[in-house]
Structures are given as C-alpha cells and as structure tokens.
Design a protein around this motif. Structure first.
Motif, PDB file in Angstrom:
ATOM      1  N   THR A 115       0.851  -1.101   0.136  1.00  0.00           N
ATOM      2  CA  THR A 115       0.072  -0.017  -0.023  1.00  0.00           C
ATOM      3  C   THR A 115       0.821   1.333  -0.072  1.00  0.00           C
ATOM      4  OG1 THR A 115      -0.212   0.150   2.369  1.00  0.00           O
ATOM      5  CG2 THR A 115      -1.850  -1.174   1.298  1.00  0.00           C
ATOM      6  N   PRO A 116       0.323   2.530  -0.465  1.00  0.00           N
ATOM      7  CA  PRO A 116       1.364   3.600  -0.352  1.00  0.00           C
ATOM      8  C   PRO A 116       2.158   3.825   0.696  1.00  0.00           C
ATOM      9  CG  PRO A 116      -0.984   4.036  -1.325  1.00  0.00           C
ATOM     10  CD  PRO A 116      -1.144   2.514  -0.951  1.00  0.00           C
ATOM     11  N   ASN A 117       3.189   4.277   0.913  1.00  0.00           N
ATOM     12  CA  ASN A 117       3.786   4.809   1.953  1.00  0.00           C
ATOM     13  C   ASN A 117       3.466   5.967   2.628  1.00  0.00           C
ATOM     14  OD1 ASN A 117       5.720   2.529   1.483  1.00  0.00           O
ATOM     15  ND2 ASN A 117       6.924   3.970  -0.011  1.00  0.00           N
ATOM     16  N   SER A 176       2.509   1.056  -5.841  1.00  0.00           N
ATOM     17  CA  SER A 176       2.549   0.603  -4.471  1.00  0.00           C
ATOM     18  C   SER A 176       3.629  -0.505  -4.442  1.00  0.00           C
ATOM     19  CB  SER A 176       1.463   0.500  -3.724  1.00  0.00           C
ATOM     20  OG  SER A 176       0.657   1.390  -3.543  1.00  0.00           O
ATOM     21  N   GLU A 177       4.702  -0.575  -3.539  1.00  0.00           N
ATOM     22  CA  GLU A 177       5.524  -1.671  -3.545  1.00  0.00           C
ATOM     23  C   GLU A 177       5.381  -2.178  -2.197  1.00  0.00           C
ATOM     24  OE1 GLU A 177       9.121  -0.647  -6.547  1.00  0.00           O
ATOM     25  OE2 GLU A 177       8.772   0.887  -5.029  1.00  0.00           O
ATOM     26  N   ALA A 178       6.054  -3.411  -2.105  1.00  0.00           N
ATOM     27  CA  ALA A 178       5.963  -4.234  -0.714  1.00  0.00           C
ATOM     28  C   ALA A 178       6.930  -3.872   0.301  1.00  0.00           C
ATOM     29  CB  ALA A 178       6.137  -5.575  -1.049  1.00  0.00           C
ATOM     30  N   GLY A 179       7.034  -2.570   0.576  1.00  0.00           N
ATOM     31  CA  GLY A 179       8.151  -1.769   1.538  1.00  0.00           C
ATOM     32  C   GLY A 179       8.303  -2.871   2.676  1.00  0.00           C
ATOM     33  N   ASN A 232      12.352  -4.178  -1.290  1.00  0.00           N
ATOM     34  CA  ASN A 232      10.864  -4.648  -1.562  1.00  0.00           C
ATOM     35  C   ASN A 232      10.714  -5.939  -2.070  1.00  0.00           C
ATOM     36  OD1 ASN A 232       9.434  -1.796  -1.514  1.00  0.00           O
ATOM     37  ND2 ASN A 232      10.905  -1.129  -2.992  1.00  0.00           N
ATOM     38  N   PHE A 233       9.633  -6.283  -2.704  1.00  0.00           N
ATOM     39  CA  PHE A 233       9.405  -7.638  -2.837  1.00  0.00           C
ATOM     40  C   PHE A 233      10.323  -8.254  -4.166  1.00  0.00           C
ATOM     41  CE2 PHE A 233       6.986 -11.517  -3.121  1.00  0.00           C
ATOM     42  CZ  PHE A 233       6.707 -11.878  -1.792  1.00  0.00           C
ATOM     43  N   SER A 234      10.561  -9.686  -4.246  1.00  0.00           N
ATOM     44  CA  SER A 234      11.098  -9.828  -5.697  1.00  0.00           C
ATOM     45  C   SER A 234      10.017  -9.444  -6.534  1.00  0.00           C
ATOM     46  CB  SER A 234      11.348 -11.465  -5.469  1.00  0.00           C
ATOM     47  OG  SER A 234       9.957 -12.135  -5.061  1.00  0.00           O
ATOM     48  N   TYR A 235      10.880  -9.482  -7.984  1.00  0.00           N
ATOM     49  CA  TYR A 235      10.101  -8.847  -9.032  1.00  0.00           C
ATOM     50  C   TYR A 235       9.473  -7.657  -9.193  1.00  0.00           C
ATOM     51  CZ  TYR A 235      10.463 -13.227 -12.017  1.00  0.00           C
ATOM     52  OH  TYR A 235      10.761 -14.351 -12.517  1.00  0.00           O
ATOM     53  N   GLU A 236       9.751  -6.922  -7.876  1.00  0.00           N
ATOM     54  CA  GLU A 236       9.637  -5.202  -7.808  1.00  0.00           C
ATOM     55  C   GLU A 236      11.319  -4.935  -7.859  1.00  0.00           C
ATOM     56  OE1 GLU A 236       5.839  -4.945  -5.117  1.00  0.00           O
ATOM     57  OE2 GLU A 236       7.683  -4.731  -4.074  1.00  0.00           O
ATOM     58  N   THR A 237      11.396  -3.811  -7.505  1.00  0.00           N
ATOM     59  CA  THR A 237      13.175  -3.239  -7.410  1.00  0.00           C
ATOM     60  C   THR A 237      13.091  -2.614  -5.930  1.00  0.00           C
ATOM     61  OG1 THR A 237      12.988  -1.070  -8.054  1.00  0.00           O
ATOM     62  CG2 THR A 237      13.060  -2.789  -9.757  1.00  0.00           C
ATOM     63  N   ASN A 238      14.242  -2.791  -5.405  1.00  0.00           N
ATOM     64  CA  ASN A 238      14.232  -1.896  -4.136  1.00  0.00           C
ATOM     65  C   ASN A 238      14.260  -0.159  -4.518  1.00  0.00           C
ATOM     66  OD1 ASN A 238      14.795  -3.717  -2.459  1.00  0.00           O
ATOM     67  ND2 ASN A 238      16.824  -3.957  -2.976  1.00  0.00           N
ATOM     68  N   GLY A 285      14.144  -8.031  -0.298  1.00  0.00           N
ATOM     69  CA  GLY A 285      14.838  -7.223   0.608  1.00  0.00           C
ATOM     70  C   GLY A 285      14.401  -7.037   1.768  1.00  0.00           C
ATOM     71  N   PHE A 286      15.061  -7.000   2.961  1.00  0.00           N
ATOM     72  CA  PHE A 286      14.593  -6.754   4.246  1.00  0.00           C
ATOM     73  C   PHE A 286      15.422  -5.639   4.939  1.00  0.00           C
ATOM     74  CE2 PHE A 286      11.835 -10.248   4.118  1.00  0.00           C
ATOM     75  CZ  PHE A 286      10.688  -9.971   4.866  1.00  0.00           C
ATOM     76  N   GLY A 287      16.354  -6.204   5.637  1.00  0.00           N
ATOM     77  CA  GLY A 287      17.330  -5.212   6.340  1.00  0.00           C
ATOM     78  C   GLY A 287      18.257  -4.378   5.422  1.00  0.00           C
TER      79      GLY A 287
END
Length: 313
Positions: free
Chosen positions: A31-33, A61-64, A84-90, A118-120
């Motif tokens: 959802t939007p940041n 929106s990305e999976a922040g 963010n999530f795979s198949y998105e980009t950071n 990505g996480f940390g």
C-alpha cells in the motif's frame, strides 16, 4: 496522525525537510507509503503523495520492508532507500529539496535487486571513502517460491553496492568476500563498529537460523571519524541531533537515530569516512534543543564524544 489504512513494516524518524524537527516515514507492504511531516504544533500531516514517496516512479505501490535514510549524494539533505519484494525493485528516493524523485534505475539499483526480496538495509560507508554505500539483507518469505517464480529462491545472497561518488552505484558483492556467496533467509541487519577499528561491521538476524556477525576488514585502510553526541538539555542519547563534518572540502551530514533497517537498532555513533584526508576542519552539531556546537581542527581516526553545552550557540 490519522490514516485509514497501511501495512507498516519499516519506519524511521528523520528531518527530511531540514526544519529542525523530526518527521516520520513508514514503508507500507503493498500500500502507499506514509511520510508524516511534523507541522511543529504537536501534529503531523501525511505528505507522502505530494512529496513523491508514496509510490514508486511509475505510480505503483511496492512491498516496503526495510528502510533507511542518508545523504548519499552529499548535498546536505537526507535521501530514502526502501527494500521491496522480488520482481519489484528496491527504491532509492533522492531528496531534491521540495520533493523526492525515484532515481533507482538511474542509480544502477533497479536490475540488481529485481530477483531478490530485501529486508534489512543501511546506508554505510564501508570503504571509508567519504560517500554512503548500500547494504541489503535478502531472504524470501515463501519457501516454495522457486516453483512458480523463475530465478527467485527462498534462500538468497546479500548485496553490497558501492557509491561511485557521481550519483550511481555498482554492486560489489562478488568481490567483497566469501560472506556474499552464502544464501540465507535474512531479516534484520544492524550496523556498527563492534571491534573499534574504524570501519562498519554488520550483524544479521536470520529466519530459523543463527545470527551472523560480519567483520569489515578493509574499510579502515582509509581515514575516518566517529561522533557520539551526549545530550544534556536534549535527550541523553542525542537522538535527532544532526552532525555536519567538513574535511578538506568534503562535507557530510548524519543524524542520530534510534532505529532503521528492519526491526533493528544499530550503533548510535555516527561514522564518517574521510578517504585520504588527514584533518577535519569542522564538526557541527545541531541538537534537538536548538543549540548548535562547533568544534574545529578535530583529529582523524578517533571517536569524538561531544557533550551538549548550553552556552554553545
């Protein structure tokens, strides 16, 4: 703060507009940041859409997950980085003063992050050359992801990106040690100089596995300075204090924070890489109380403890 919905994962406090108070950025999952601008009267307003950080550069929106801030282009204000999530980009949001701009692709960070989750994460100067590099701890959330998403695995390598000093990054994972060959399911990542040798080390928390301590053995080939503000009128840990360091033409700014990355608190001391520079001309601290302290001719390769002085403005 009154927002109807959001799946907040990463959150940081920063003074993104350099007005002397702390704003809040929340990375939301799918959802939007949110970017809560401190209005200075005890209230916040969500300025994320107007400032360009609610969505990525193409309006999605990305999976922040994880989030950090830092002045990667050394222009005096804080930029944002979100994993963010795979198949998105950071996503790298460059602070352009009035608003932020998604410069992920232009900075060379889009393609390398495409197949990772990505996480940390952290802006850090791992080679002490005077600009902020990037570290990303990866690991998927779906153990069978390889069955239905091509090129993506549950266990993933970590990534290190070197700042080239001109606004872009180059991935240096493959030449930065055996650590980056190991695939893991990582979440939190904390950063600090645990062995007190002048460069930034990393502690990683893994899902269903052991925590891993990663020692940096090369960064201290160049000069450095660490600053630890100690508040008296402000909070004792100096959280929110902004420190500017000027060394032979190089100007850098950092802010003391209590947390960032993903569910992580790191070394509160501020680390400044100086490259081959052998003297620090100025260290300036702007405290949350409004006081300003300036120290001149500070030695390099040292930890500088600065106690807030009431008569320093």
């Amino acid at each position: 703060i009154n927002v109807a919905s959001g799946k907040g994962l990463g959150v940081i406090a920063l003074d993104y507009d350099s007005d002397g108070d702390q704003d809040l950025f929340v990375a939301n999952d799918g959802t939007p940041n949110f970017l809560y601008q401190n209005l200075g009267n005890g209230k916040f307003g969500n300025a994320a859409l107007a400032k360009g950080v609610a969505l990525n550069g193409i309006g999605e929106s990305e999976a922040g997950m994880g989030v950090d801030f830092g002045d990667y282009d050394n222009d005096g204000d804080f930029d944002l980085f979100v994993t963010n999530f795979s198949y998105e980009t950071n996503t790298l949001y460059r602070n352009e003063g009035v608003f932020f701009k998604d410069v992920t692709a232009a900075a060379g960070l889009a393609d390398p992050s495409h197949r990772f989750l990505g996480f940390g994460t952290n802006f850090l100067d791992y080679d002490n050359d005077g600009d902020l590099d990037l570290y990303v701890a990866n690991g998927h959330v779906l153990d069978k992801i390889a069955l239905f998403q091509s090129g993506v695995e549950y266990m993933q390598e970590h990534q290190l990106f070197r700042n080239d000093g001109g606004g872009s990054y180059t991935e240096t994972s493959s030449i930065s040690g055996e650590w980056f060959l190991h695939k893991q399911i990582s979440r939190g990542a904390a950063f600090g100089d645990y062995d007190e040798d002048g460069d930034v080390d990393i502690l990683v928390n893994n899902c269903g596995g052991e925590a891993k301590l990663v020692r940096n053995d090369d960064g201290n080939r160049e000069n450095w300075l660490m600053v630890r503000p100690v508040g008296t009128q402000s909070n004792r840990d100096g959280i929110g204090a902004k420190v500017r360091v000027v060394a032979e033409g190089l100007e850098q700014v950092r802010q003391v924070r209590s947390g960032s990355s993903y569910l992580t608190a790191s070394d509160p001391r501020l680390h400044f890489g100086l490259g081959a520079r052998t003297k620090v001309d100025l260290v300036e601290v702007r405290w949350p109380s409004g006081l300003v302290q300036r120290l001149e001719k500070v030695p390099v390769n040292a930890v500088l403890i600065i106690e807030e002085k009431v008569d320093s403005q």
